[in-house]
Design an enzyme around this catalytic site. Structure first.
Site, mmCIF file in Angstrom:
data_model
loop_
_atom_site.group_PDB
_atom_site.id
_atom_site.type_symbol
_atom_site.label_atom_id
_atom_site.label_comp_id
_atom_site.label_asym_id
_atom_site.label_seq_id
_atom_site.Cartn_x
_atom_site.Cartn_y
_atom_site.Cartn_z
ATOM 1 N N LYS A 65 -6.507 0.546 86.579
ATOM 2 C CA LYS A 65 -5.149 0.326 87.083
ATOM 3 C C LYS A 65 -4.297 -0.378 86.015
ATOM 4 C CE LYS A 65 -6.531 2.279 90.811
ATOM 5 N NZ LYS A 65 -7.052 1.714 92.029
HETATM 6 C C1 LIG Z 1 -7.849 1.957 93.261
HETATM 7 C C2 LIG Z 1 -7.294 2.304 94.599
HETATM 8 C C3 LIG Z 1 -7.709 1.656 95.767
HETATM 9 C C4 LIG Z 1 -8.872 0.703 95.819
HETATM 10 O O1 LIG Z 1 -8.822 -0.300 94.908
HETATM 11 P P1 LIG Z 1 -10.198 -1.036 94.442
HETATM 12 O O2 LIG Z 1 -9.693 -2.203 93.681
HETATM 13 O O3 LIG Z 1 -10.930 -0.041 93.592
HETATM 14 O O4 LIG Z 1 -10.938 -1.397 95.659
HETATM 15 C C5 LIG Z 1 -7.068 1.973 96.953
HETATM 16 N N1 LIG Z 1 -6.095 2.888 97.006
HETATM 17 C C6 LIG Z 1 -5.693 3.562 95.906
HETATM 18 C C7 LIG Z 1 -4.605 4.560 96.033
HETATM 19 C C8 LIG Z 1 -6.293 3.299 94.678
HETATM 20 O O5 LIG Z 1 -5.915 3.990 93.598
#
Ligand SMILES: *Cc1c(COP(=O)(O)O)cnc(C)c1O
Length: 379
Positions: free
Chosen positions: A184
């Site tokens: 991210k």
């Molecule tokens: C990455 C992501 C999540 C979950 O995040 P984590 O930190 O991996 O638990 C939820 N929704 C979306 C759209 C994501 O891209």
């Protein structure tokens, strides 16, 4: 130019991050210390919101949001068909039923008309996903939420720094969830945040992330008291101080990274203008896109489509990816829960979506190599 493998995403770590982590590691508090509140305040300020609650994943953020709005057994939560499974799983954790709305073909954002058609007397909330980094149509979703008395949650895991009609992600829904997974925009290794204007919900989520206990160790140390009460069933979703220190160091560069991602997206767009086989997703004029992902559609022509392009890219050192198969096609949803969903746009997109490399360290030469490799695959 990178001669080697180009991944689809990669974190940025430099000496400032290392220093921040080491300093925190040598401090008195490794977890639930002063860095938690400092990171929360900085992230809330970045979004222009009153409150931010740090948790140990984006998934925990979504779960905390479901608890804060009081979703439970018998309730329905409308989620887009194409998203990471966690967007829908959060409703399941609280015993509620995810109901899948279709997406718009050119943005893969939740389609407000489909949302309206899914509302029943049991509907409790809408979870919008800012797919690839572009905010959903929050004015349209807000109107539906108000008409039917629903909570509006943003899964903004793709979109820190994005804007909708001049308003920043984090301020577009009742609760907005972010992820700090390494792929991210900014990372705490694992981590997440819920951003809100609602102080009562923020307090509830801070308790929820600490087993449902009404005070934490540091608060009790300050007041010299040992007693605590567990007032509801919560979880250990706490984000350690060390990771908050990393997040704070990263946050200082977020704005630059978003701008860099936007320049990379503009370069991809300009190259694909001349390639009719590649259809980039569009960003609506009233929004800015934080570009967590750069996604194109590859309609099948003859024997060559998305799957062939993906295989050719991977064989030539380009880390293409696919985000995402519709959630209702996953075994747990389709077979275990028996979910069926009427989402023709999602079904049509599922075979065409292709994610190309996108991260701040990607060079112009990398982008040209990705595009050249894709053109060769489709020739
Ligand atoms: C990455 C992501 C999540 C979950 O995040 P984590 O930190 O991996 O638990 C939820 N929704 C979306 C759209 C994501 O891209």
């Amino acid at each position: 130019m990178s001669a080697g493998f180009i991944p689809y995403g990669r974190q940025e770590i430099d000496q400032r991050d290392v220093d921040a982590v080491v300093e925190s590691l040598r401090s008195a508090w490794l977890t639930t210390g002063p860095m938690v509140g400092t990171f929360e305040k900085a992230f809330a300020d970045y979004c222009g919101a009153a409150e931010a609650v740090a948790v140990n994943s984006g998934t925990a953020a979504l779960h905390a949001a479901m608890r804060a709005i009081g979703v439970g057994p018998g309730d329905e939560v409308i989620v887009p068909a194409i998203t990471f499974a966690a967007s829908a799983n959060a409703a399941l954790y609280e015993g509620a039923t995810p109901v899948f709305a279709d997406v718009e073909p050119d943005t893969i954002l939740i389609d407000p008309r489909s949302v309206e058609s899914r509302v029943t007397p049991r509907t409790k909330a809408i979870v919008a996903v800012d797919y690839a980094g572009q905010p959903a149509d929050y004015d349209a979703l807000r109107a539906i939420a108000e008409k039917h008395g629903l909570a509006l949650v943003a899964d903004s895991c793709h979109a820190p720094g994005a804007t909708y009609k001049g308003r920043k992600a984090g301020t577009l829904a009742d609760l907005s969830c972010f992820s700090f997974h390494p792929v991210k925009h900014l990372t705490t290794c694992e981590g997440g945040m819920i951003v809100t204007q609602d102080e009562a919900m923020a307090a509830h989520m801070r308790r929820f992330r600490n087993h449902g206990i009404d005070s934490d160790h540091r608060m009790r140390e300050k007041t010299g008291s040992f007693a605590y009460d567990m007032v509801e069933l919560g979880y250990n979703y706490r984000l350690p101080d060390i990771q908050c220190a990393l997040g704070l160091a990263q946050l200082a560069r977020l704005e630059d990274w978003v701008a860099r991602r936007q320049r990379i997206a503009a370069l991809y767009d300009s190259i694909f203008v001349t390639q009719d086989r590649v259809r980039p997703l569009v960003t609506r004029a009233d929004r800015t896109n934080a570009h967590h992902l750069y996604v194109v559609r590859i309609p099948k022509r003859g024997d060559v489509g998305r799957n062939e392009a993906f295989a050719h890219l991977r064989a030539n050192g380009v880390g293409a990816n696919v985000h995402y198969a519709p959630v209702y096609t996953m075994t747990h949803y389709r077979e275990t829960l028996g979910v069926r969903a009427d989402c023709p746009n999602a079904d049509a997109a599922a075979g065409e979506l292709l994610t190309l490399p996108m991260f701040p360290g990607l060079t112009e030469d990398d982008v040209r190599r990705v595009c050249g490799t894709l053109a060769a695959a489709l020739a």
